[in-house]
Design a protein around this motif. Structure first.
Motif, PDB file in Angstrom:
ATOM      1  N   ASP A 486      63.202  99.458  57.228  1.00  0.00           N
ATOM      2  CA  ASP A 486      63.695  99.783  58.564  1.00  0.00           C
ATOM      3  C   ASP A 486      62.914 100.966  59.125  1.00  0.00           C
ATOM      4  OD1 ASP A 486      66.047  99.621  60.662  1.00  0.00           O
ATOM      5  OD2 ASP A 486      65.817 101.746  60.121  1.00  0.00           O
ATOM      6  N   HIS A 487      62.419 100.825  60.348  1.00  0.00           N
ATOM      7  CA  HIS A 487      61.520 101.860  60.873  1.00  0.00           C
ATOM      8  C   HIS A 487      62.254 103.161  61.185  1.00  0.00           C
ATOM      9  CE1 HIS A 487      63.044 100.415  64.784  1.00  0.00           C
ATOM     10  NE2 HIS A 487      62.608 101.545  65.284  1.00  0.00           N
ATOM     11  N   THR A 488      63.543 103.098  61.512  1.00  0.00           N
ATOM     12  CA  THR A 488      64.299 104.327  61.773  1.00  0.00           C
ATOM     13  C   THR A 488      64.435 105.155  60.501  1.00  0.00           C
ATOM     14  OG1 THR A 488      65.557 103.167  63.476  1.00  0.00           O
ATOM     15  CG2 THR A 488      66.455 105.249  62.694  1.00  0.00           C
ATOM     16  N   LEU A 489      64.712 104.479  59.395  1.00  0.00           N
ATOM     17  CA  LEU A 489      64.792 105.160  58.101  1.00  0.00           C
ATOM     18  C   LEU A 489      63.450 105.769  57.738  1.00  0.00           C
ATOM     19  CD1 LEU A 489      66.432 105.747  55.465  1.00  0.00           C
ATOM     20  CD2 LEU A 489      65.521 103.576  54.594  1.00  0.00           C
ATOM     21  N   LEU A 490      62.390 104.993  57.882  1.00  0.00           N
ATOM     22  CA  LEU A 490      61.055 105.486  57.532  1.00  0.00           C
ATOM     23  C   LEU A 490      60.662 106.676  58.408  1.00  0.00           C
ATOM     24  CD1 LEU A 490      58.372 105.389  56.061  1.00  0.00           C
ATOM     25  CD2 LEU A 490      57.654 103.557  57.592  1.00  0.00           C
ATOM     26  N   GLU A 491      60.913 106.587  59.708  1.00  0.00           N
ATOM     27  CA  GLU A 491      60.543 107.687  60.604  1.00  0.00           C
ATOM     28  C   GLU A 491      61.242 108.988  60.212  1.00  0.00           C
ATOM     29  OE1 GLU A 491      59.639 105.085  64.675  1.00  0.00           O
ATOM     30  OE2 GLU A 491      61.610 105.982  64.345  1.00  0.00           O
ATOM     31  N   TYR A 492      62.475 108.879  59.758  1.00  0.00           N
ATOM     32  CA  TYR A 492      63.200 110.087  59.356  1.00  0.00           C
ATOM     33  C   TYR A 492      62.679 110.625  58.022  1.00  0.00           C
ATOM     34  CZ  TYR A 492      66.958 113.362  58.373  1.00  0.00           C
ATOM     35  OH  TYR A 492      67.658 114.520  58.093  1.00  0.00           O
ATOM     36  N   VAL A 493      62.589 109.755  57.029  1.00  0.00           N
ATOM     37  CA  VAL A 493      62.198 110.204  55.691  1.00  0.00           C
ATOM     38  C   VAL A 493      60.746 110.665  55.663  1.00  0.00           C
ATOM     39  CG1 VAL A 493      61.948 109.492  53.277  1.00  0.00           C
ATOM     40  CG2 VAL A 493      63.914 108.721  54.605  1.00  0.00           C
ATOM     41  N   TRP A 494      59.898 110.063  56.508  1.00  0.00           N
ATOM     42  CA  TRP A 494      58.483 110.418  56.541  1.00  0.00           C
ATOM     43  C   TRP A 494      58.278 111.920  56.708  1.00  0.00           C
ATOM     44  CZ3 TRP A 494      53.747 109.397  55.348  1.00  0.00           C
ATOM     45  CH2 TRP A 494      52.696 109.995  56.029  1.00  0.00           C
ATOM     46  N   ASN A 495      59.082 112.567  57.512  1.00  0.00           N
ATOM     47  CA  ASN A 495      58.871 113.982  57.814  1.00  0.00           C
ATOM     48  C   ASN A 495      59.675 114.931  56.931  1.00  0.00           C
ATOM     49  OD1 ASN A 495      56.926 114.186  60.092  1.00  0.00           O
ATOM     50  ND2 ASN A 495      58.365 112.733  61.006  1.00  0.00           N
ATOM     51  N   VAL A 496      60.455 114.367  55.999  1.00  0.00           N
ATOM     52  CA  VAL A 496      61.138 115.221  55.023  1.00  0.00           C
ATOM     53  C   VAL A 496      60.094 115.806  54.074  1.00  0.00           C
ATOM     54  CG1 VAL A 496      62.802 115.273  53.128  1.00  0.00           C
ATOM     55  CG2 VAL A 496      63.269 113.878  55.161  1.00  0.00           C
ATOM     56  N   PRO A 497      60.042 117.115  53.889  1.00  0.00           N
ATOM     57  CA  PRO A 497      59.025 117.717  53.012  1.00  0.00           C
ATOM     58  C   PRO A 497      59.088 117.150  51.596  1.00  0.00           C
ATOM     59  CG  PRO A 497      60.135 119.406  54.306  1.00  0.00           C
ATOM     60  CD  PRO A 497      60.900 118.138  54.524  1.00  0.00           C
ATOM     61  N   TRP A 498      57.932 117.105  50.965  1.00  0.00           N
ATOM     62  CA  TRP A 498      57.836 116.561  49.612  1.00  0.00           C
ATOM     63  C   TRP A 498      58.783 117.275  48.648  1.00  0.00           C
ATOM     64  CZ3 TRP A 498      56.764 112.446  47.095  1.00  0.00           C
ATOM     65  CH2 TRP A 498      56.495 112.464  45.722  1.00  0.00           C
ATOM     66  N   LYS A 499      58.922 118.586  48.782  1.00  0.00           N
ATOM     67  CA  LYS A 499      59.798 119.322  47.859  1.00  0.00           C
ATOM     68  C   LYS A 499      61.246 118.866  47.992  1.00  0.00           C
ATOM     69  CE  LYS A 499      60.395 123.315  50.956  1.00  0.00           C
ATOM     70  NZ  LYS A 499      60.178 124.777  51.104  1.00  0.00           N
ATOM     71  N   MET A 500      61.645 118.385  49.158  1.00  0.00           N
ATOM     72  CA  MET A 500      62.985 117.824  49.322  1.00  0.00           C
ATOM     73  C   MET A 500      63.075 116.429  48.717  1.00  0.00           C
ATOM     74  SD  MET A 500      64.604 118.716  53.029  1.00  0.00           S
ATOM     75  CE  MET A 500      65.108 120.365  53.497  1.00  0.00           C
ATOM     76  N   LYS A 501      61.985 115.673  48.807  1.00  0.00           N
ATOM     77  CA  LYS A 501      61.980 114.317  48.246  1.00  0.00           C
ATOM     78  C   LYS A 501      62.072 114.349  46.722  1.00  0.00           C
ATOM     79  CE  LYS A 501      59.436 111.758  51.837  1.00  0.00           C
ATOM     80  NZ  LYS A 501      58.664 112.584  52.755  1.00  0.00           N
ATOM     81  N   VAL A 502      61.651 115.461  46.118  1.00  0.00           N
ATOM     82  CA  VAL A 502      61.700 115.583  44.650  1.00  0.00           C
ATOM     83  C   VAL A 502      62.518 116.819  44.267  1.00  0.00           C
ATOM     84  CG1 VAL A 502      59.563 114.324  44.213  1.00  0.00           C
ATOM     85  CG2 VAL A 502      59.455 116.775  44.701  1.00  0.00           C
ATOM     86  N   ALA A 503      63.624 117.011  44.934  1.00  0.00           N
ATOM     87  CA  ALA A 503      64.414 118.241  44.778  1.00  0.00           C
ATOM     88  C   ALA A 503      64.914 118.449  43.357  1.00  0.00           C
ATOM     89  CB  ALA A 503      65.585 118.221  45.751  1.00  0.00           C
ATOM     90  N   ASP A 504      65.207 117.367  42.638  1.00  0.00           N
ATOM     91  CA  ASP A 504      65.687 117.521  41.269  1.00  0.00           C
ATOM     92  C   ASP A 504      64.558 117.379  40.247  1.00  0.00           C
ATOM     93  OD1 ASP A 504      65.150 114.820  41.217  1.00  0.00           O
ATOM     94  OD2 ASP A 504      67.204 114.178  40.817  1.00  0.00           O
TER      95      ASP A 504
END
Length: 606
Positions: A486-504
């Motif tokens: 879904d492009h809305t999901l991708l557009e949001y997650v795309w700009n989440v910083p990498w450190k947040m994507k791997v927070a744990d």
């Protein structure tokens, strides 16, 4: 889901070519077993095969509107699902449009009548469609933002041929099946292909997020959507909550169907998250399916990309979520017999056991369901592959998933390598794709590099996987939906910083946090494991035998293109590779390219 095809030629009258467009349409029978239709005008012929999913009785195609009068119809041939069609329908009715069916097809047609090509900005879903506007004598070809649904075209002076699959174009006598030596890099590794490339000479794909206009001035392809990089201002807690809300809304939209629906449940984080959300909003009668191989307890070998088997985790997830689960167990000996079917579905070289096992899985699923939800694309969106976490692959100056593994192009004959210079070709492809990354000004270091790595992964690898899933499923009349695309999901997650994507400190931390309350611990914290491979000795022996037959056959189309001693040396080796099951997996394209060239009678030019 359906199959579309067509032919525009401004230099001739096509009203006498009905048999040809019928043949092009018939080639797509498996994509749409429920009904068919063609429409022919002076310079255009459109065909359609339908798999009825929404509004079984309505939605027949090609669909025609006579807004400009009987002599100037607007005609649509459409494949896909527009998940926000109900909202669009309400808005269009407010603008004065009247509907005769409850199908999303009619909504797409009226959206074009209202907004023209601007309709693409309003659609959410997976789709590929063609609109012929007699008022302007213009054909519009559109493909969804992520490329979930395929669309191919062959441009020639005065017009174009197009289809959901190459076979539709191949069914027209004006197209000849040819390839060339410079296509060998993408034949041997399709993940290297540019988004527009195919192995056939003069056959292109409409790129994801692009539209193609065909009129008397020629063929013009332009983007209508791209990822945009901007600063992410939400904190971790808000980000997790937003991801959950978006994903939940996406799944709810994708549960709409007037036919039996299921999920593909591997027991990994991605598919389990989709199944969990689906079970919340469709609590009664939800089915799920997984795949494994006979004797896998003895044959399985752990690799970086497949550290463990799916079955125990799929069963655990299904039991926890209380879904009706079926574990499909395949006999590895059956795979070779299905490869010709997989090749016929793909029209390009098969991926061997991976196409064959997916075909058999979907064959079993189709006996019970017409629509399936899949967890595909979560790794590319949230960062789940091993190569995201290896310093050498992240910072290497090539595609991260290639790493330092052997290249099959190393096995080309010396004179062919000298002509093709595959190492330079790989560098050029990498530079081309790197130049397409939407960068964030001021970003540097690991965050900037991971933006590059993630974007690269959204190109070749994701399109490769989506193509396989579409082709194997649609060959059996099964529609597979992919909520993570879904492009809305991708557009949001795309700009989440990498450190947040791997927070744990692990892959897909953001997704894990978003669905933490839905899954059992052993599934929630399971390591990434790719689609299953069989390590059956008998299957390996069959691949070796097929490879030997190509190498010893004097009439193989590849006979003069390979360095046979190098191929044999690689076949006898055992190289640890991140993305390959084993050395035979790496060498399999030689067998499948040979089969493709012979089956489709493809001429190889220098």
């Amino acid at each position: 889901m359906c199959g579309i095809t067509g032919w525009v030629d401004f230099t001739r009258d096509l009203t006498s070519q009905r048999r040809t467009i019928e043949a092009m349409t018939a080639s797509l029978f498996r994509r749409g077993p429920d009904s068919d239709g063609v429409w022919v005008g002076p310079h255009v012929a459109l065909g359609h095969r339908r798999l009825a999913v929404v509004d079984i009785e309505g939605g027949k195609q090609p669909m025609i509107a006579h807004q400009g009068g009987q002599d100037a119809p607007v005609v649509l041939s459409y494949s896909g699902e527009v998940y926000n069609f109900r909202e669009l329908r309400v808005r269009l009715m407010g603008l004065g449009h009247r509907f005769e069916t409850s199908s999303d097809t009619e909504v797409v047609l009226h959206a074009y009548l209202e907004w023209g090509a601007g309709l693409v900005d309003r659609l959410a879903g997976m789709y590929a469609f063609a609109i012929w506007d007699s008022r302007k004598e213009e054909l519009l070809l559109v493909r969804d933002r992520l490329g979930v649904k395929p669309l191919y075209y062959h441009a020639f002076p005065g017009g174009v041929l197009f289809g959901s699959e190459p076979k539709a174009v191949l069914a027209n006598p004006r197209f000849t099946a040819r390839t060339s030596e410079d296509k060998l890099p993408i034949l041997f590794n399709p993940r290297l292909a540019m988004p527009w490339e195919t192995p056939f000479t003069d056959l292109r794909q409409v790129q994801p997020g692009h539209l193609v206009r065909v009129d008397r001035s020629g063929v013009h392809e332009t983007p209508y959507w791209r990822l945009v990089s901007h600063e992410h201002t939400h904190d971790q807690q808000t980000t997790v909550r937003n991801v959950r809300d978006i994903l939940e809304e996406v799944v709810v939209h994708q549960l709409v169907a007037d036919v039996p629906l299921c999920t593909l449940l591997s027991g990994g984080l991605d598919s389990s998250a989709i199944t969990a959300l689906a079970s919340v909003h469709r609590p009664r009668g939800l089915r799920s399916f997984s795949v494994d191989f006979e004797n896998a307890d003895n044959d399985f070998r752990a690799t970086a990309l497949r550290p463990e088997r799916d079955t125990p985790f799929a069963l655990a997830a299904a039991e926890y979520l209380r879904v009706d689960h079926t574990a499909i167990t395949l006999d590895p000996a059956d795979l070779a017999g299905v490869v010709p079917e997989a090749l016929a579905a793909r029209d390009t070289p098969s991926l061997g056991q991976f196409d064959a096992s997916m075909y058999l899985l979907f064959q079993a699923v189709r006996e019970r369901s017409t629509v399936a939800l899949s967890g595909e694309a979560a790794d590319e969106v949230f960062g789940g592959y091993p190569w995201f976490f290896s310093r050498d692959t992240v910072w290497g100056e090539t595609f991260p998933w290639l790493g330092a593994a052997p290249r099959l192009t190393d096995c080309l004959a010396p004179d062919v390598r000298a002509r093709l210079r595959p190492d330079d070709d790989e560098r050029d492809r990498y530079a081309t794709m790197l130049a397409r990354v939407p960068r964030l000004p001021g970003e540097s270091g690991l965050q900037a590099r991971m933006r590059e790595v993630l974007h690269l992964s959204l190109q070749g690898p994701l399109l490769y996987l989506l193509d396989r899933k579409d082709r194997m499923s649609m060959a059996l009349g099964l529609e597979v939906r992919v909520p993570f695309c879904d492009h809305t999901l991708l557009e949001y997650v795309w700009n989440v910083p990498w450190k947040m994507k791997v927070a744990d400190g692990r892959e897909k931390s953001l997704l894990r946090a978003a669905v933490a309350d839905l899954l059992p611990s052993e599934v929630l914290h399971r390591r990434k494991s790719a689609y299953p491979a069989t390590f059956s000795p008998a299957h390996g022996a069959a691949v070796r035998s097929a490879l030997d037959a190509v190498l010893t056959s004097g009439d193989s189309p590849l006979a003069d293109l390979l360095d046979v001693p190098k191929v044999r040396a690689l076949a006898e080796g055992r190289t640890e590779m991140m993305t390959m099951a084993d050395n035979l997996h790496l060498l399999l394209p030689i067998v499948e390219v040979d089969r493709w060239l012979r089956t489709y009678d493809v001429t190889v030019t220098a």
